[in-house]
Every structure is written in structure tokens, then in C-alpha cells.
Design a protein around this motif. Sequence first.
Motif, short mmCIF file in Angstrom:
data_model
loop_
_atom_site.label_atom_id
_atom_site.label_comp_id
_atom_site.label_asym_id
_atom_site.label_seq_id
_atom_site.Cartn_x
_atom_site.Cartn_y
_atom_site.Cartn_z
N ASP A 118 0.71 -1.24 0.08
CA ASP A 118 0.21 -0.06 0.15
C ASP A 118 0.64 1.24 -0.02
OD1 ASP A 118 -2.35 -1.56 0.23
OD2 ASP A 118 -2.60 -1.32 2.23
N SER A 119 0.18 2.44 -0.64
CA SER A 119 0.71 3.60 -0.69
C SER A 119 0.76 4.35 0.67
CB SER A 119 0.32 4.43 -1.62
OG SER A 119 -0.87 4.94 -1.20
N ILE A 120 1.71 5.21 1.05
CA ILE A 120 1.67 5.70 2.54
C ILE A 120 0.84 7.06 2.34
CG2 ILE A 120 3.32 4.22 3.55
CD1 ILE A 120 5.24 6.66 3.37
N GLN A 121 0.37 7.53 3.41
CA GLN A 121 -0.40 8.82 3.46
C GLN A 121 0.86 9.91 4.10
OE1 GLN A 121 -3.08 9.83 1.83
NE2 GLN A 121 -2.75 7.69 1.12
N VAL A 135 6.09 -0.35 8.91
CA VAL A 135 7.43 -0.35 8.17
C VAL A 135 7.67 -1.46 7.08
CG1 VAL A 135 10.08 -0.26 8.14
CG2 VAL A 135 8.70 0.95 10.10
N ALA A 136 7.77 -1.32 5.81
CA ALA A 136 7.62 -1.78 4.70
C ALA A 136 8.98 -1.87 4.30
CB ALA A 136 6.64 -1.72 3.65
N ILE A 137 9.74 -3.01 3.93
CA ILE A 137 10.96 -3.34 3.54
C ILE A 137 10.59 -4.14 2.23
CG2 ILE A 137 13.14 -4.41 3.68
CD1 ILE A 137 13.02 -3.98 6.68
N ILE A 138 11.16 -3.63 1.12
CA ILE A 138 11.04 -4.33 -0.17
C ILE A 138 12.58 -4.50 -0.65
CG2 ILE A 138 10.11 -4.19 -2.62
CD1 ILE A 138 8.10 -1.86 -1.41
#
Length: 141
Positions: A4-7, A36-39
Amino acid sequence: MNIDSIQNGVVLDHIQAGKAMDVYKYLHLDQLDCQVAIIKNARSAHMGKKDIIKIDYPLDLDLDVLGYIDSHITVNVIRDGMRVEKKHLELPKRLVNIIHCKNPRCITVSEPQLDAIFLLSDAEKHTYRCAYCETAIDKKF
């Protein structure tokens, strides 16, 4: 894969593939109470592969730490779902309490309350020298 995108928060982009966990550790992102997203190993036309970190919380980041780990990281500040600022990093000229002197005779070892200050001595080799004893430290990343 969908992330998801963050606001409101920060997106760290163009992290060298495999370095996201170093960034996570040095910025103490494990202590945050937010998403916290780690790609890892995302496809990149420019880099081949890259890592990305999305932090769903507006925070001030230590840009010296990021520049030390990888000076090619791009910091994108997100507000109301839109990028409002994009910062390009460079190798910091001075590091304070990011790395520590390995010389056992350095004053920072015997007096740990002193700030560990390192100055960039060779930008090509990413070499820093202790401001007190001039011991060289090569970047390990």
C-alpha cells in the motif's frame, strides 16, 4: 506483490540491493510503533535491483547515517499521499557517534562519554579518520 501507498511518512528509495536491513538497524526502525515495509530486490531500470523502505510515519531521519550507508539513497517525504520533498544524499564529511574508533589507545575508548567524531579523508575509498587519533576506518558496507 502489492504494498500500500503511505499517506504521511518517508520512502527510502534506491537503496543498494541487500542493504535495507543495514538501514533498518542503523536508523533503529525496530523501535517505531508504525508500519514499516521493506522491499528487497525490487526491479529497477536504473540499478537492476534495489531495496525500498516505506515508513508510514512522519519522522526526521539522520541523513548522515543514510549517506554513510549508501549515498545513492533517495529520501522522499510524503504528506497527504503526495511526495512533497525529494532529498538526494551525499557521503557525509563528518560523522558523529555513527562509527567508533577501533584504536584501543584512542581517548574515545578510555572516555566513552566523548563523541566519536570521524572526518572523511578519502571520498573515493570511503575512508574516515578519527578526529582524535587519526585511525582510519574503511566503510564496510
